[in-house]
Design a protein around this motif. Structure first.
Motif, short mmCIF file in Angstrom:
data_model
loop_
_atom_site.label_atom_id
_atom_site.label_comp_id
_atom_site.label_asym_id
_atom_site.label_seq_id
_atom_site.Cartn_x
_atom_site.Cartn_y
_atom_site.Cartn_z
N VAL A 62 0.83 -1.11 -0.34
CA VAL A 62 -0.04 0.13 -0.67
C VAL A 62 1.04 1.44 -0.04
O VAL A 62 1.90 1.72 0.71
CB VAL A 62 -1.11 -0.40 1.28
CG1 VAL A 62 -1.51 1.16 1.47
CG2 VAL A 62 -1.90 -1.31 0.75
N GLY A 63 0.71 2.17 -1.24
CA GLY A 63 1.31 3.18 -0.55
C GLY A 63 1.79 3.93 -2.54
O GLY A 63 1.24 3.63 -3.52
N GLU A 64 0.98 5.55 -2.70
CA GLU A 64 1.85 5.89 -1.11
C GLU A 64 0.24 6.63 -0.36
O GLU A 64 -0.12 7.37 -1.03
CB GLU A 64 2.74 7.46 -2.62
CG GLU A 64 3.48 8.05 -0.81
CD GLU A 64 3.92 9.20 -1.49
OE1 GLU A 64 4.58 9.77 -0.86
OE2 GLU A 64 4.70 9.11 -2.81
N VAL A 65 1.08 6.61 0.53
CA VAL A 65 -0.36 6.83 1.35
C VAL A 65 0.28 8.25 2.43
O VAL A 65 1.97 7.63 2.50
CB VAL A 65 -1.25 5.60 1.70
CG1 VAL A 65 -2.27 4.95 0.37
CG2 VAL A 65 -1.23 4.82 3.03
N GLY A 66 -0.73 8.47 3.62
CA GLY A 66 -0.11 9.49 4.14
C GLY A 66 -0.54 10.14 4.90
O GLY A 66 -1.89 10.74 4.35
N LEU A 67 0.14 11.22 4.96
CA LEU A 67 -0.77 12.83 5.32
C LEU A 67 1.15 13.96 5.41
O LEU A 67 2.44 13.37 5.09
CB LEU A 67 -0.21 13.12 7.17
CG LEU A 67 -1.91 11.83 7.35
CD1 LEU A 67 -1.57 12.63 9.42
CD2 LEU A 67 -2.96 12.66 7.42
N ASP A 68 0.26 15.31 4.58
CA ASP A 68 1.54 16.26 4.43
C ASP A 68 0.45 17.51 4.61
O ASP A 68 -0.39 17.86 4.41
CB ASP A 68 0.91 15.75 3.25
CG ASP A 68 2.06 16.80 2.32
OD1 ASP A 68 2.63 18.57 2.68
OD2 ASP A 68 2.80 16.86 1.23
N ALA A 69 1.95 18.02 5.72
CA ALA A 69 1.12 19.10 6.41
C ALA A 69 1.78 20.78 5.76
O ALA A 69 1.95 21.82 6.55
CB ALA A 69 0.79 19.36 8.16
N GLY A 70 2.31 19.83 4.59
CA GLY A 70 2.87 21.46 4.63
C GLY A 70 1.90 22.55 3.98
O GLY A 70 1.30 21.84 3.54
N PRO A 71 3.09 23.87 3.73
CA PRO A 71 1.82 24.51 3.60
C PRO A 71 1.01 24.33 2.19
O PRO A 71 -0.82 24.63 2.42
CB PRO A 71 2.78 25.40 3.13
CG PRO A 71 3.66 26.05 3.17
CD PRO A 71 3.88 23.77 4.02
N ARG A 72 1.43 23.83 1.49
CA ARG A 72 0.63 23.68 -0.19
C ARG A 72 -0.60 22.91 0.45
O ARG A 72 -1.51 22.77 -0.73
CB ARG A 72 2.11 23.26 -1.41
CG ARG A 72 2.51 23.90 -1.77
CD ARG A 72 3.13 23.15 -2.88
NE ARG A 72 2.60 22.28 -4.03
CZ ARG A 72 2.99 22.01 -4.99
NH1 ARG A 72 3.71 21.43 -4.24
NH2 ARG A 72 2.00 21.69 -6.01
N LEU A 75 4.78 4.69 4.19
CA LEU A 75 3.88 6.45 4.12
C LEU A 75 4.47 7.29 3.80
O LEU A 75 5.78 7.19 4.14
CB LEU A 75 3.82 6.28 5.91
CG LEU A 75 2.69 4.89 6.06
CD1 LEU A 75 2.40 4.67 7.77
CD2 LEU A 75 1.70 4.82 5.53
N HIS A 76 4.01 9.28 3.86
CA HIS A 76 4.48 10.18 3.48
C HIS A 76 4.11 10.64 4.40
O HIS A 76 2.79 10.55 5.28
CB HIS A 76 3.43 10.74 2.45
CG HIS A 76 3.98 12.00 1.95
ND1 HIS A 76 4.71 12.29 0.77
CD2 HIS A 76 3.47 12.50 2.37
CE1 HIS A 76 4.47 13.94 0.46
NE2 HIS A 76 3.58 14.10 1.60
N SER A 77 5.18 11.62 5.15
CA SER A 77 4.58 12.19 6.96
C SER A 77 5.13 13.66 6.76
O SER A 77 5.71 14.13 8.03
CB SER A 77 5.70 11.68 7.64
OG SER A 77 6.42 10.89 7.08
N VAL A 78 5.45 14.68 5.79
CA VAL A 78 5.66 15.91 6.08
C VAL A 78 5.51 16.70 6.86
O VAL A 78 3.69 16.58 6.61
CB VAL A 78 5.16 16.55 4.03
CG1 VAL A 78 5.87 17.85 4.16
CG2 VAL A 78 6.24 16.14 3.24
N VAL A 93 1.05 10.64 11.58
CA VAL A 93 1.32 9.69 11.22
C VAL A 93 1.04 9.07 12.24
O VAL A 93 0.44 7.36 12.18
CB VAL A 93 1.94 9.75 10.64
CG1 VAL A 93 2.29 8.15 9.79
CG2 VAL A 93 2.17 10.46 8.72
N LEU A 94 1.98 8.54 13.35
CA LEU A 94 2.01 8.00 14.03
C LEU A 94 0.96 7.47 15.36
O LEU A 94 0.60 6.35 16.08
CB LEU A 94 3.78 8.36 15.36
CG LEU A 94 4.98 7.71 14.56
CD1 LEU A 94 6.17 8.87 15.15
CD2 LEU A 94 5.02 6.84 13.64
#
Length: 256
Positions: free
Chosen positions: A92-102, A131-134, A140-141
């Motif tokens: 499974v991927g790419e999944v996760g979270l991105d909290a960057g400004p964009r 997992l993506h975790s920017v 994510v954890l």
């Protein structure tokens, strides 16, 4: 990666967007020819069938079913499609979270999608997630702790840029870390990578998003990352290469 654990790979690229290269099919053949165990991640569930079909006969390429957090704002409607295909996919991927400004505007939606992805993986069991975790390692954890018990799935933190404390927390819950050449350009990240547990290291390219000499890197470029990791951690290149392959085998061996 099964099929005889990817038939004794020489190198490992555990996160590469093969379908974003113009010569996708040829690149799969290249991975087989050069014995690079490669995880072809996808960014939307709609990309899964073609990726799966192109890699069906491959010795060294496996395909992951994904719904990229940066695309959630436009592609969250594909979540039911993700859930429909999941039984076909071990990876499974790419999944996760991105909290960057964009992408922060869609963060709540990202969390809802990620929670459902993890819940579906936990229900089916024995999934391997990259997992993506920017700017979102802690979140994510927390989602992992709440929804995906370690005995229901295995996790790799791709292009990890969290803190040393977050790395320790991730290590304690059994996470692996896939390292690319771009990470090793930063003194801060080099120091972090040097401190990661040796038995949790994998290599990746994240191609075509990482470039060398102005061109997207290809999976075989992980050979240089192995050399750089070996120097960083005061090991011989062959010891590091063997370690990465051994770690891959440990990761993909079924837990039950």
């Amino acid at each position: 990666m099964t099929r005889t654990q990817a038939a004794c790979p020489r190198l490992v690229d555990f996160h590469c967007h093969l379908d974003l290269y113009q010569d996708h099919a040829a690149l799969i053949r290249e991975c087989d020819r050069e014995a690079v165990a490669t995880l072809a991640v996808t960014t939307t569930p709609k990309a899964w069938p073609r990726n799966r079909d192109l890699a069906t006969a491959s010795t060294h390429v496996r395909v992951a079913l994904g719904l990229h957090p940066q695309l959630v704002a436009e592609r969250a409607v594909e979540l039911p499609l993700f859930e429909r295909y999941l039984h076909e996919a071990r990876y499974v991927g790419e999944v996760g979270l991105d909290a960057g400004p964009r992408f922060y505007r869609s963060f709540e939606a990202q969390e809802r999608v990620f929670e459902r992805v993890l819940a579906a993986c936990a229900e089916q069991g024995d999934k391997i997630l990259t997992l993506h975790s920017v700017r979102a390692v802690g979140k994510v954890l927390a989602h992992l702790d709440r929804t995906l018990p370690p005995d229901r799935g295995r996790v790799i933190l791709h292009w990890f840029t969290g803190t040393a404390a977050e790395a320790r927390r991730a290590s304690e819950r059994g996470c692996y870390f896939s390292i690319n050449s771009e990470m090793l350009r930063s003194p801060k990240h080099r120091q972090l990578v040097a401190s990661l547990p040796a038995d949790r290291l994998l290599t990746e390219t994240d191609g075509p998003f990482v470039e060398a000499a102005g061109r997207p890197v290809r999976p075989s470029a992980v050979a240089q990352t192995v050399l750089d990791l070996a120097a960083l951690r005061s090991e011989t290149p062959e010891t590091m290469r063997h370690r990465i392959v051994t770690n891959l085998r440990a990761l993909v061996t079924p837990t039950a």
